[in-house]
Motif scaffolding. Structure first.
Motif, mmCIF file in Angstrom:
data_model
loop_
_atom_site.group_PDB
_atom_site.id
_atom_site.type_symbol
_atom_site.label_atom_id
_atom_site.label_comp_id
_atom_site.label_asym_id
_atom_site.label_seq_id
_atom_site.Cartn_x
_atom_site.Cartn_y
_atom_site.Cartn_z
ATOM 1 N N TYR A 107 22.992 87.876 40.888
ATOM 2 C CA TYR A 107 22.045 86.804 40.570
ATOM 3 C C TYR A 107 22.256 85.552 41.423
ATOM 4 N N TYR A 110 19.495 83.416 42.999
ATOM 5 C CA TYR A 110 18.507 82.829 42.093
ATOM 6 C C TYR A 110 19.100 81.704 41.246
ATOM 7 N N ALA A 229 15.601 82.254 37.414
ATOM 8 C CA ALA A 229 16.466 83.418 37.190
ATOM 9 C C ALA A 229 15.920 84.287 36.066
ATOM 10 N N ARG A 233 14.860 88.244 36.145
ATOM 11 C CA ARG A 233 15.368 89.195 35.155
ATOM 12 C C ARG A 233 14.222 89.924 34.457
#
Length: 468
Positions: A107, A110, A229, A233
């Protein structure tokens, strides 16, 4: 950055590398993964549990909300056997640390600027030699394309891909496929039995051009302007569930694995289809305002390339319906391998960077497809223009324009760090060899540019590689 002290961070790093190294050593190499038979290990859930009993498969599939299934393919059994051993030997805290790293690492592009920069500094700057991170707007377009590609693709197609452009491309595809059938029937080294099966496969190929007939529905994906983020997801979860929902359902032959704006093309051996997104059918690659010669040399060779993948050293092992099935006679298969070895031997001599040579066992499929693609496109171009009077343009003859169009297809420049990375991981040869390595096997190139025997771009006749 996750709040550990420097000493603790160093210790945790060593633990992650320890697990990663063990798993890597139990994985197939990039070359081994090109053998589809190495990746075929069907088993039921009980057999999977016996393979790796220390992993709770039932709980795993339940949490993923996967539909019930009876058979699963385990592409690398030895990997899961090693994972099973590690689950027993590594303490739970080590696994928590391992998963904590991977969650953050995946991640990192992001998250806040410091994570974004750290991700760039290692993966792009250190490993690949990039000097500066791309502008934010370009990264955002990339994320929209990767996460919501067919939503972005609808607007892209509306703006740049006309029905006339789709039709002109379809015409080139048809002409290239016609030449492939002619070539198959003319092959002196292939038996009638194998030729008949090759023809069945050729006629079974589905051509996908520009964009899907049915667009993906993203209405269930939650996108908000203040949770980047979270948006990523949500898109990942959507795609995961969309994939799981295919279990037990008929294969959707209309589905695309490339988004419409993508500047790429591919062949899928398990679906026996070729995909040419709208993005790869734009200038400077395909230009409807140009004459046929460079367009066939450029886009035509790409079409021929993807078509040849159905018959390269890997793709040839799948039949017309995408099943892994040997439809070759042994004698024909041996003759194919002998001709493919000519290509492999040629590319193994090329230097990528420093003293690193091309791993021609890794690049063989792409190298074979490059050669087949250019030959097929050349024949298709000659057939398409056989009743036309072609003249020189900008000081170049029609044949020269064809080969210049091919050369312009893969213009590029990479840094040494990226070249080293790709030498180990990329199934494509470097750009200069995807051009020069191909045309030395086409006497038409030497004739077009009046090359003489003994010059760098002329191979002795007996050493010219010929397959399709």
């Amino acid at each position: 950055m996750l709040g550990d002290s420097p000493d603790k961070a160093k210790q945790n790093t060593a633990l992650v590398m320890q697990i990663e190294t063990r798993l890597a050593q139990a994985s197939w190499t990039a070359v081994e993964r090109r053998d589809p038979y190495k990746l075929k290990h069907k088993m039921n859930l009980e057999e999977l549990k016996k393979l790796a009993p220390n992993f709770d498969w039932q709980l795993f599939f339940s949490k993923l909300e996967a539909p019930n299934f009876e058979v699963v393919n385990v592409s690398a059994p030895q990997f899961f056997q090693e994972l099973n051993r590690l689950l027993k030997s590594e303490p739970l805290d080590n696994w928590k640390n391992y998963l904590r790293f991977h969650l953050t690492n995946s991640y990192s592009p992001y998250l806040s600027d410091n994570f974004v920069q750290e991700s760039f500094d290692f993966y792009s700057k250190y490993l690949r030699g990039a000097k500066e991170i791309r502008p934010r707007w370009k990264r955002c377009v990339q994320y929209a394309d990767s996460d919501l590609g067919e939503a972005l693709g609808q607007e892209y197609v509306r703006r740049v891909f006309s029905p006339e452009l789709k039709q002109s491309t379809s015409d080139i595809v048809q002409r290239v496929e016609e030449q492939m059938e002619i070539r198959i029937n003319q092959l002196a080294w292939m038996s009638p039995q194998t030729k008949q099966q090759a023809s069945v496969k050729l006629h079974g190929i589905r051509n996908k051009i520009g964009y899907p007939d049915k667009w993906r529905d993203y209405s269930s994906v939650t996108i908000t302007p203040d949770d980047f983020a979270g948006n990523v997801r949500n898109a990942i979860v959507f795609e995961s569930h969309r994939d799981f929902n295919k279990i037990g359902q008929p294969v959707d032959h209309g589905e695309w694995d490339l988004t419409p704006p993508t500047v790429d093309a591919d062949y899928n051996p398990q679906l026996n289809d070729i995909n040419f997104p709208a993005g790869v059918l734009q200038p400077p690659l395909y230009d409807a305002k140009m004459d046929d010669a460079p367009n066939y040399g450029n886009t035509g060779s790409t079409i021929g390339h993807e078509l040849t993948h159905a018959f390269d050293d890997e793709g040839r092992q799948f039949d017309a319906k995408g099943n892994l099935r040997d439809w070759w006679t042994k004698e024909d298969a041996d003759k194919f391998k002998e001709r493919a070895q000519c290509v492999s031997d040629q590319y193994a001599k090329y230097v990528v960077v420093d003293q690193i040579h091309i791993n021609s066992k890794l690049t063989l499929g792409e190298d074979v497809a490059d050669l087949g693609g250019l030959i097929l496109a050349y024949l298709a171009w000659k057939d398409a223009t056989k009743d036309k009077h072609l003249e020189a343009i900008d000081g170049l003859t029609p044949d020269q324009r064809y080969f210049v169009g091919f050369g312009q297809w893969d213009c590029g420049e990479i840094r040494p760090q990226q070249a080293r990375d790709w030498a180990m991981t990329n199934p494509h040869s470097p750009s200069e060899y995807r051009i020069n390595g191909v045309v030395v096997n086409m006497p038409e190139f030497a004739e077009a540019f009046s090359c003489k025997a003994g010059q760098p771009m002329v191979k002795p006749k007996e050493k010219v590689c010929k397959i399709w």
